[in-house]
Design a protein around this motif. Structure first.
Motif, PDB file in Angstrom:
ATOM      1  N   ALA A 206      23.104 -12.502  -1.691  1.00  0.00           N
ATOM      2  CA  ALA A 206      22.423 -11.354  -1.097  1.00  0.00           C
ATOM      3  C   ALA A 206      20.992 -11.704  -0.701  1.00  0.00           C
ATOM      4  O   ALA A 206      20.507 -11.303   0.359  1.00  0.00           O
ATOM      5  N   GLN A 207      20.309 -12.477  -1.569  1.00  0.00           N
ATOM      6  CA  GLN A 207      18.950 -12.886  -1.239  1.00  0.00           C
ATOM      7  C   GLN A 207      18.954 -13.777   0.002  1.00  0.00           C
ATOM      8  O   GLN A 207      18.098 -13.638   0.885  1.00  0.00           O
TER       9      GLN A 207
ATOM     10  N   THR B 243      15.039 -17.279  -6.660  1.00  0.00           N
ATOM     11  CA  THR B 243      16.409 -17.796  -6.639  1.00  0.00           C
ATOM     12  C   THR B 243      16.453 -19.258  -6.226  1.00  0.00           C
ATOM     13  O   THR B 243      17.444 -19.941  -6.508  1.00  0.00           O
ATOM     14  N   ARG B 244      15.399 -19.771  -5.600  1.00  0.00           N
ATOM     15  CA  ARG B 244      15.344 -21.190  -5.243  1.00  0.00           C
ATOM     16  C   ARG B 244      15.047 -22.059  -6.459  1.00  0.00           C
ATOM     17  O   ARG B 244      15.142 -23.282  -6.384  1.00  0.00           O
ATOM     18  N   PHE B 245      14.684 -21.432  -7.560  1.00  0.00           N
ATOM     19  CA  PHE B 245      14.358 -22.171  -8.782  1.00  0.00           C
ATOM     20  C   PHE B 245      15.181 -21.578  -9.926  1.00  0.00           C
ATOM     21  O   PHE B 245      14.676 -20.810 -10.753  1.00  0.00           O
TER      22      PHE B 245
ATOM     23  N   PRO C  64       8.313 -13.114  -4.852  1.00  0.00           N
ATOM     24  CA  PRO C  64       9.439 -12.381  -4.260  1.00  0.00           C
ATOM     25  C   PRO C  64      10.743 -12.839  -4.903  1.00  0.00           C
ATOM     26  O   PRO C  64      10.913 -14.013  -5.241  1.00  0.00           O
ATOM     27  N   ALA C  65      11.684 -11.909  -5.055  1.00  0.00           N
ATOM     28  CA  ALA C  65      12.953 -12.227  -5.714  1.00  0.00           C
ATOM     29  C   ALA C  65      13.679 -13.367  -5.025  1.00  0.00           C
ATOM     30  O   ALA C  65      14.283 -14.230  -5.683  1.00  0.00           O
ATOM     31  N   SER C  66      13.648 -13.414  -3.693  1.00  0.00           N
ATOM     32  CA  SER C  66      14.358 -14.467  -2.974  1.00  0.00           C
ATOM     33  C   SER C  66      13.745 -15.837  -3.219  1.00  0.00           C
ATOM     34  O   SER C  66      14.431 -16.857  -3.141  1.00  0.00           O
TER      35      SER C  66
ATOM     36  N   LEU D 251      14.325 -20.831 -13.816  1.00  0.00           N
ATOM     37  CA  LEU D 251      13.367 -19.831 -14.279  1.00  0.00           C
ATOM     38  C   LEU D 251      14.082 -18.533 -14.659  1.00  0.00           C
ATOM     39  O   LEU D 251      15.164 -18.236 -14.162  1.00  0.00           O
ATOM     40  N   THR D 252      13.451 -17.778 -15.546  1.00  0.00           N
ATOM     41  CA  THR D 252      13.955 -16.457 -15.911  1.00  0.00           C
ATOM     42  C   THR D 252      13.341 -15.413 -14.989  1.00  0.00           C
ATOM     43  O   THR D 252      12.119 -15.412 -14.763  1.00  0.00           O
ATOM     44  N   VAL D 253      14.172 -14.551 -14.425  1.00  0.00           N
ATOM     45  CA  VAL D 253      13.710 -13.480 -13.544  1.00  0.00           C
ATOM     46  C   VAL D 253      13.545 -12.214 -14.375  1.00  0.00           C
ATOM     47  O   VAL D 253      14.504 -11.731 -14.988  1.00  0.00           O
TER      48      VAL D 253
END
Length: 331
Positions: free
Chosen positions: A22-23, A293-295, A288-290, A298-300
């Motif tokens: 989705a991202q 997601t490239r890393f 930014p959330a997107s 990491l914890t979101v």
């Protein structure tokens, strides 16, 4: 079965999950899930095994995804064969705006192999004038919030031109004297034109030329921390050591608006460097959330009231073919 369904299924397979897909597609997770379920019903078989931690392809999915990818590539070749696009498009952007710029460039090269692309990082003070003065054909920037509201949170309209802080402030100046624009909002996966052209405006390339602000799908800012720990973010970041970015970076401006008075303890000018600092447990980072997601290491952590991250494309009106090609890949 249509090309959009194929593209969504391929994105889920390549990203390893519905949220990450989705991202990538700049839409919401529920839309991706709905599209995949409809495709699976049409095919009469599941394409993905869904668990609480990951998504993997079923045997049917293993067979389907390469064929779907080939179909998408064939469709792009067919489109390019009918209307090949050449020339060059100049894209300007503020520093730190896109973590996946390479994806955009790769998609453009694949879809339009004859189209040259120049990308220029623009200082905040110069960004807004770049389109009006024809320094660039398209400006990618961040807005302070969704296009459907004024900075005070009231509906846009009533004949007033919205004043955008930062880079877009100069865009507003460049359109002075034109009729008031009509604002839109990004509520779907499609780019939304927000400022229409003005009859009688000066020719493109001069101050006063009609400009269009096209909102891209909105997302949210999240808190990235070291692996493990809670999934919710504190509303007050004063107790955290933060890594951030220099003034003029789009992410820095968004974070400063969301958390006024809070400044980073560590400052870097590279997203990957910031991610490594966070992974080492030395600091947290608002992103930014997107981008997070490239890393995946990491914890979101999400905020109860997520600050917005709204990107937009500014270009002349009417848009030409090369600008339309870039907008098509951004959507």
């Amino acid at each position: 079965m249509d090309l959009r369904q194929l593209a969504v299924a391929v994105a889920v397979a390549e990203e390893g999950g519905f949220t990450a897909a989705a991202q990538r597609l700049r839409t919401v997770q529920s839309t991706v899930s709905t599209v995949v379920r409809a495709l699976e019903r049409d095919l009469g078989t599941p394409l993905f095994h869904r668990t609480t931690h990951r998504v993997v392809l079923t045997p049917a999915g293993e067979a389907f995804v390469p064929a779907a990818r080939a179909a998408l590539e064939a469709a792009e070749r067919a489109r390019a064969a009918v209307s090949p696009l050449g020339g060059c498009v100049r894209v300007g952007m503020c520093p730190g705006l896109l973590a996946d710029l390479h994806r955009l460039l790769a998609k453009l090269r694949h879809a339009h192999p004859g189209l040259g692309v120049e990308v220029r990082q623009l200082p905040p003070g110069d960004a807004g004038c770049a389109v009006a003065e024809s320094t660039v054909d398209l400006l990618l920037t961040a807005l302070p919030g969704p296009l459907g509201t004024t900075p005070a949170g009231e509906p846009a309209g009533s004949g007033s031109h919205r004043a955008f802080p930062g880079p877009l402030g100069k865009v507003a100046d460049a359109t002075a004297g034109a009729s008031p624009p009509a604002h839109g909002s990004a509520t779907s996966g499609e780019p939304t034109p927000a400022v229409s052209d003005t009859p009688g405006a000066a020719p493109a390339g001069r101050r006063g030329a009609g400009l269009v602000t096209t909102a891209l799908p909105a997302e949210e800012l999240v808190l990235a921390t070291a692996p493990g720990g809670a999934r919710s973010a504190p509303s007050d970041l004063s107790g955290l050591t933060l890594v951030g970015f220099p003034p003029g970076w789009a992410i820095r401006e968004a974070v400063d608006r969301a958390f006024p008075g809070r400044r980073p303890t560590l400052e870097v000018d590279d997203l990957a460097a910031a991610a490594r600092i966070v992974q080492a447990g030395l600091a947290a980072c608002v992103l930014p959330a997107s981008v997070v997601t490239r890393f995946p290491e990491l914890t979101v952590r999400r905020f109860d009231r997520p600050p917005p991250w709204q990107l937009a494309a500014v270009h002349r009106s009417p848009e030409d073919a090369v600008v339309g090609a870039v907008l098509g890949q951004l959507g």
